[in-house]
Every structure is written in C-alpha cells, then in structure tokens.
Design a protein around this motif. Structure first.
Motif, mmCIF file in Angstrom:
data_model
loop_
_atom_site.group_PDB
_atom_site.id
_atom_site.type_symbol
_atom_site.label_atom_id
_atom_site.label_comp_id
_atom_site.label_asym_id
_atom_site.label_seq_id
_atom_site.Cartn_x
_atom_site.Cartn_y
_atom_site.Cartn_z
ATOM 1 N N GLU A 8 37.199 53.576 38.412
ATOM 2 C CA GLU A 8 37.661 53.125 39.725
ATOM 3 C C GLU A 8 36.491 52.602 40.561
ATOM 4 O OE1 GLU A 8 40.014 52.277 43.061
ATOM 5 O OE2 GLU A 8 40.506 52.529 40.935
ATOM 6 N N ARG A 11 35.651 49.242 39.253
ATOM 7 C CA ARG A 11 36.680 48.299 39.726
ATOM 8 C C ARG A 11 36.382 47.840 41.153
ATOM 9 N NH1 ARG A 11 40.703 47.531 42.918
ATOM 10 N NH2 ARG A 11 40.450 49.545 43.942
ATOM 11 N N THR A 53 42.656 39.415 40.654
ATOM 12 C CA THR A 53 42.437 40.781 41.121
ATOM 13 C C THR A 53 41.882 41.609 39.962
ATOM 14 O OG1 THR A 53 44.673 41.482 40.485
ATOM 15 C CG2 THR A 53 44.363 40.712 42.760
ATOM 16 N N ASP A 55 42.503 45.530 38.568
ATOM 17 C CA ASP A 55 43.248 46.776 38.680
ATOM 18 C C ASP A 55 42.667 47.799 37.714
ATOM 19 O OD1 ASP A 55 45.024 45.541 40.490
ATOM 20 O OD2 ASP A 55 46.190 44.712 38.830
ATOM 21 N N ARG A 56 43.216 49.005 37.763
ATOM 22 C CA ARG A 56 42.812 50.061 36.840
ATOM 23 C C ARG A 56 44.047 50.805 36.349
ATOM 24 N NH1 ARG A 56 42.977 55.025 37.083
ATOM 25 N NH2 ARG A 56 43.332 55.015 39.335
ATOM 26 N N ARG A 57 44.019 51.199 35.085
ATOM 27 C CA ARG A 57 45.059 52.071 34.524
ATOM 28 C C ARG A 57 44.337 53.109 33.676
ATOM 29 N NH1 ARG A 57 48.525 55.334 33.803
ATOM 30 N NH2 ARG A 57 50.540 55.021 32.756
#
Length: 273
Positions: A8, A11, A53, A55-57
C-alpha cells in the motif's frame, strides 16, 4: 516479503509520481520478469498507454492503463518498483525499465521471484491469481463475522490460517505475529478452539496492526523500500516479530521462537494464551 502495508505504501508513493503519465517505452533487461497475454508481447501491450490509476489487492499492485490493460505486479521476496525523475542507468538487479514522458520506473528484484503480468482489465480477476484471494482486512465489509466464516473450516494453528491468502488477503508473517500478540492469542492455538470474544479481538488487532504499518510506511529490515527508495519505520514498533529470545516488552518473559507453516514465528507464552 512486502505485505499489505508495504505494498500500500508503494502504491501511494508511486501513484503520486506516475498517475496520468504515458509509458513511452519498455526496456526488458530480463524478459522472464514479465508476461504478456495470449501471444501479445508485454512491451507491445504496455508501450504508448497512459497510467490511469494504481490500485492494490492483497499483496498485488494493479497498475491500470488506458485501453483496458492492467499490470499486475507482485514483489514476492525482494522486488522493488522505484521512480526516478530523470533517466537513470539500470542497476545490477534491475529487470524492467518503464520510460515515461516524465521520468522512469525501474522494477528490480535481487532474487528474481517478482513478476509483472499484463492482462486485459475485464479479465484481471478471473484470469489471474486475484480470483482466489480472501477479503481485504481494512475494508468496512471485513467484520468479525466474516473472519469467523473464513476460518470456520480450518482445523490448523491460527498463525498458519492467517498466512493463507485465500483466507485473508495481504497478511503475512510480520503482521500475523504482531496481530496475534495484540489479541493475546498463541499462534499455536487451533482455529476451531477460538471463542467469539477471541475472534473479535483478533479481528480488531489485524485491522489495528495493518493500519499502524501503513501509517509508519511499512517495515524495512533488508530489501523493502517505497517508490522513492525510502525505508519504513514500523520496525521500531514491533512487539514480537524478529525478537525471538529477547524479553517481552509487556511482561519481560523470554519470547519463544518456533517454525510454523514453514515460517519463523515469535510469541510470548505468557501474554498469548
């Protein structure tokens, strides 16, 4: 391995530099670090597209490009994505260079386990490892009831269950140890012996420790750095992880260190029941 707080942080720091920029060119120094889609080379899918963009998963970064292409990046053990405002000579372990209309992003990995996959955005989940991930522990939808349900079919030590990315996305060795300490639960306890109250404490501890890790910009021991090349500071707040044989900061008892689910695990046998 970078866990949820580290990914995160990457990111956030990377997005601050590259969102809205165009990837003009991709230099593949070690081509095995990347993969394309259905015969289309990685560099062809990526070059010329604007970064929309990031994002994070779980432990994965999702770099969204124009024309419905997503780059799924997994750092594994030692991977890094670093931004440079000017052209920079690739270092020894740099495998991919993304040349932008302003600056560059270098993907490096000492141990060569990290990978970046280019995939059509509509297939981002169904066509990748993302489809098997458990819930995001910091989202509002992750409740004590959800944690109970995810653990309900397990009859193994709770530490091993928490490391399973199918159970919960993003939690790894560092933050599992820390969350169990905060919750006062031994990592050796079988999941099916946990009470409702203990599950509620564990749920709260997971969320608290992950947020604290993000606030400190992650934990840096050796390899982890954010996109600016900076270390995180959560190491200073660690209660048990990496401290086997040292005194517990709460009760003073010597911390135990064992091997569990293939990972070094540290806990206080007095504070964690």
């Amino acid at each position: 391995m970078p866990e949820l707080p580290e990914v995160e942080t990457i990111r956030r720091t990377l997005a601050g530099h590259v969102a809205g920029l165009v990837i003009n060119e991709v230099e593949l120094i070690w081509p095995k670090a990347v993969s394309g889609w259905e015969g289309q080379p990685f560099e062809v899918l990526v070059a010329g597209r604007k970064i929309k963009t990031i994002d994070r998963r779980g432990k994965y970064l999702l770099i969204r490009l124009e024309e419905d292409i997503t780059l799924i990046a997994h750092m594994r053990m030692t991977g890094r994505l670093n931004y440079y405002s000017e052209k920079k000579e690739p270092e020894k372990h740099t495998h991919v260079v993304f040349r932008l209309d302003q600056g560059e992003v270098h993907f490096s990995d000492v141990r060569k386990f990290g990978r970046i996959q280019a995939i059509p955005t509509p297939l981002c989940v169904s066509g990748s490892a993302l489809c098997k991930l458990g819930p995001e522990p910091l989202e509002q939808e992750f409740t004590p009831e959800v944690l109970k349900e995810r653990l309900s079919r397990k009859k193994l030590p709770v530490k091993a269950a928490l490391l399973d990315q199918h159970v919960l996305a993003g939690l790894g060795n560092i933050y599992a140890d820390e969350a169990l300490f905060r919750a006062g639960i031994s990592p050796l306890r079988r999941v099916d012996t946990l009470s409702e109250e203990e599950l509620a404490k564990l749920h709260q501890a997971i969320r608290e420790v992950l947020q604290a890790g993000i606030d400190a910009q992650g934990t840096s021991f050796r390899d982890y750095r954010d996109a600016n090349g900076e270390k995180g500071s959560f190491e200073q707040a660690l209660q048990v992880y990496g401290r086997g044989g040292e005194p517990c900061k709460i009760c003073g008892q010597t911390l135990e260190q064992v091997r569990l689910a293939g990972r070094t695990t540290v806990y206080c046998s007095k504070c964690q029941k």
